[in-house]
Design a protein around this motif. Sequence first.
Motif, mmCIF file in Angstrom:
data_model
loop_
_atom_site.group_PDB
_atom_site.id
_atom_site.type_symbol
_atom_site.label_atom_id
_atom_site.label_comp_id
_atom_site.label_asym_id
_atom_site.label_seq_id
_atom_site.Cartn_x
_atom_site.Cartn_y
_atom_site.Cartn_z
ATOM 1 N N ARG A 25 0.845 -1.186 0.000
ATOM 2 C CA ARG A 25 0.000 0.000 0.000
ATOM 3 C C ARG A 25 0.888 1.245 0.000
ATOM 4 N N ASP A 26 0.465 2.271 -0.729
ATOM 5 C CA ASP A 26 1.175 3.545 -0.695
ATOM 6 C C ASP A 26 0.200 4.676 -1.005
ATOM 7 N N ASP A 27 0.664 5.907 -0.825
ATOM 8 C CA ASP A 27 -0.200 7.078 -0.998
ATOM 9 C C ASP A 27 -0.280 7.558 -2.438
ATOM 10 N N GLY A 28 0.614 7.102 -3.309
ATOM 11 C CA GLY A 28 0.633 7.568 -4.691
ATOM 12 C C GLY A 28 1.667 8.667 -4.881
ATOM 13 N N TYR A 29 2.355 8.639 -6.026
ATOM 14 C CA TYR A 29 3.451 9.576 -6.263
ATOM 15 C C TYR A 29 3.019 10.826 -7.029
ATOM 16 N N VAL A 30 1.732 10.923 -7.403
ATOM 17 C CA VAL A 30 1.244 12.063 -8.180
ATOM 18 C C VAL A 30 0.235 12.852 -7.354
ATOM 19 N N LYS A 31 0.362 14.176 -7.366
ATOM 20 C CA LYS A 31 -0.594 15.044 -6.695
ATOM 21 C C LYS A 31 -1.579 15.600 -7.711
ATOM 22 N N ASN A 32 -2.863 15.361 -7.464
ATOM 23 C CA ASN A 32 -3.910 15.921 -8.315
ATOM 24 C C ASN A 32 -4.268 17.304 -7.766
ATOM 25 N N VAL A 33 -3.869 18.348 -8.484
ATOM 26 C CA VAL A 33 -4.065 19.708 -7.976
ATOM 27 C C VAL A 33 -5.508 20.171 -8.131
ATOM 28 N N THR A 34 -6.337 19.420 -8.850
ATOM 29 C CA THR A 34 -7.760 19.768 -8.983
ATOM 30 C C THR A 34 -8.565 19.237 -7.809
ATOM 31 N N THR A 35 -8.365 17.981 -7.452
ATOM 32 C CA THR A 35 -9.141 17.356 -6.375
ATOM 33 C C THR A 35 -8.411 17.363 -5.032
ATOM 34 N N GLY A 36 -7.104 17.617 -5.048
ATOM 35 C CA GLY A 36 -6.328 17.563 -3.813
ATOM 36 C C GLY A 36 -5.931 16.159 -3.401
ATOM 37 N N ASN A 55 0.444 12.328 -16.121
ATOM 38 C CA ASN A 55 0.951 13.295 -15.138
ATOM 39 C C ASN A 55 2.164 14.017 -15.705
ATOM 40 N N PHE A 56 2.555 15.102 -15.027
ATOM 41 C CA PHE A 56 3.575 15.992 -15.564
ATOM 42 C C PHE A 56 4.621 16.329 -14.520
ATOM 43 N N LEU A 57 5.830 16.667 -15.003
ATOM 44 C CA LEU A 57 6.924 17.044 -14.113
ATOM 45 C C LEU A 57 6.649 18.380 -13.431
ATOM 46 N N CYS A 58 5.984 19.308 -14.150
ATOM 47 C CA CYS A 58 5.630 20.611 -13.590
ATOM 48 C C CYS A 58 4.114 20.743 -13.521
ATOM 49 N N ASN A 59 3.632 21.528 -12.570
ATOM 50 C CA ASN A 59 2.203 21.727 -12.354
ATOM 51 C C ASN A 59 1.601 22.483 -13.534
ATOM 52 N N PRO A 60 0.661 21.898 -14.292
ATOM 53 C CA PRO A 60 0.072 22.605 -15.423
ATOM 54 C C PRO A 60 -0.650 23.895 -15.026
ATOM 55 N N VAL A 61 -1.136 23.978 -13.797
ATOM 56 C CA VAL A 61 -1.814 25.193 -13.342
ATOM 57 C C VAL A 61 -0.791 26.274 -12.976
ATOM 58 N N THR A 62 0.304 25.865 -12.370
ATOM 59 C CA THR A 62 1.382 26.787 -11.984
ATOM 60 C C THR A 62 2.681 26.228 -12.559
ATOM 61 N N PRO A 63 3.024 26.541 -13.812
ATOM 62 C CA PRO A 63 4.151 25.904 -14.502
ATOM 63 C C PRO A 63 5.498 26.067 -13.810
ATOM 64 N N THR A 64 5.654 27.052 -12.918
ATOM 65 C CA THR A 64 6.938 27.221 -12.229
ATOM 66 C C THR A 64 7.119 26.242 -11.079
ATOM 67 N N ASP A 65 6.041 25.533 -10.713
ATOM 68 C CA ASP A 65 6.101 24.545 -9.638
ATOM 69 C C ASP A 65 6.467 23.190 -10.236
ATOM 70 N N CYS A 66 7.714 22.796 -10.038
ATOM 71 C CA CYS A 66 8.207 21.549 -10.636
ATOM 72 C C CYS A 66 8.745 20.588 -9.578
ATOM 73 N N LYS A 67 8.229 20.670 -8.381
ATOM 74 C CA LYS A 67 8.661 19.804 -7.292
ATOM 75 C C LYS A 67 7.675 18.653 -7.127
ATOM 76 N N GLY A 68 7.846 17.607 -7.904
ATOM 77 C CA GLY A 68 6.971 16.451 -7.810
ATOM 78 C C GLY A 68 6.385 16.079 -9.154
ATOM 79 N N ARG A 69 5.316 15.300 -9.122
ATOM 80 C CA ARG A 69 4.550 14.926 -10.315
ATOM 81 C C ARG A 69 3.126 15.399 -10.110
ATOM 82 N N PHE A 70 2.485 15.900 -11.200
ATOM 83 C CA PHE A 70 1.205 16.575 -11.076
ATOM 84 C C PHE A 70 0.210 16.069 -12.112
ATOM 85 N N ALA A 71 -1.068 16.037 -11.710
ATOM 86 C CA ALA A 71 -2.193 15.758 -12.595
ATOM 87 C C ALA A 71 -3.292 16.758 -12.287
ATOM 88 N N THR A 72 -4.239 16.928 -13.225
ATOM 89 C CA THR A 72 -5.282 17.948 -13.039
ATOM 90 C C THR A 72 -6.686 17.433 -13.312
#
Length: 280
Positions: free
Chosen positions: A46-57, A98-115
């Motif tokens: 079990r794990d928490d997942g390596y991608v942060k969904n910035v739309t749903t949190g 998912n993406f290396l940088c946050n599609p909503v805030t492109p300067t945020d590249c710390k992690g993996r992001f989905a929307t």
Amino acid sequence: MRDPGTEIGGYVEAGYGRYDRKMVRASIDLPIGDVLGIKISGYSQRDDGYVKNVTTGQRINDDDGYGARLGLKLKLGERSSWKGSVSHLVSNSENILNFLCNPVTPTDCKGRFATTGLIEAKSISPASYNLPISGRKANFGLGNRTQNTLVTSNLQFGFTDDIDLNLITGIVNLDQEFALDFADGRGLPNISVPIQPVRGYTRGGFSIFNDGAHNQFTQEVKLSGKLGAVDFVGGFFYIKEKNKTDLADVFSIATLPFPPFSAVPGGFALLLGDRTLRNT
């Protein structure tokens, strides 16, 4: 997948890693004399997942699952034996775009992001979709959930030291439920706008909702051995498979060109298809 051992023994392994990943697996051999061998194995992860969904949190692209297996080996005579096993595996994991940088805030590249706006859940309220999707899949949230049961049997008769007859049977039952967004909550690219803006459609940009049941039976009769300088193998193989796949496709857009679209936050959703496929 190993055969039961001839001596009592086993192992236990445990691990912990990034994204709160927890894993444990174990196996034990329990022979009963020289006639019967038993192997019991299992695992859980079990794990928490390596991608942060910035739309749903939510955190997504996790890999959760567990399983167990019972293996048996029975000696029937000097040249004959039987081996059988039954295993049950449950998996809840997905690989959402998912993406290396946050599609909503492109300067945020710390992690993996989905929307995607499609909520991760075993089931959700169908009222939030506002589309006439039929069956259980109407309530599916983002994710890919499978259950797999596998039964095997191998009965071997040794006619001589060099010639064997094997009766090999297999049964597979697989149930799969998934709701996956293939466009990351956006409209699909076009010539004029190749990179669509993030909209966070609650139905996803282009989503497929699937409820599948798959069953398979196989039987093999195999004769193998050695005659002088010649090694040979031959036999008969039979397979019967039955599949039922209940699926729907949903496409979301920003504007409403014509009915029968349904309004969703940030745009409109169209039910492209809802059908059940059966094949044997």
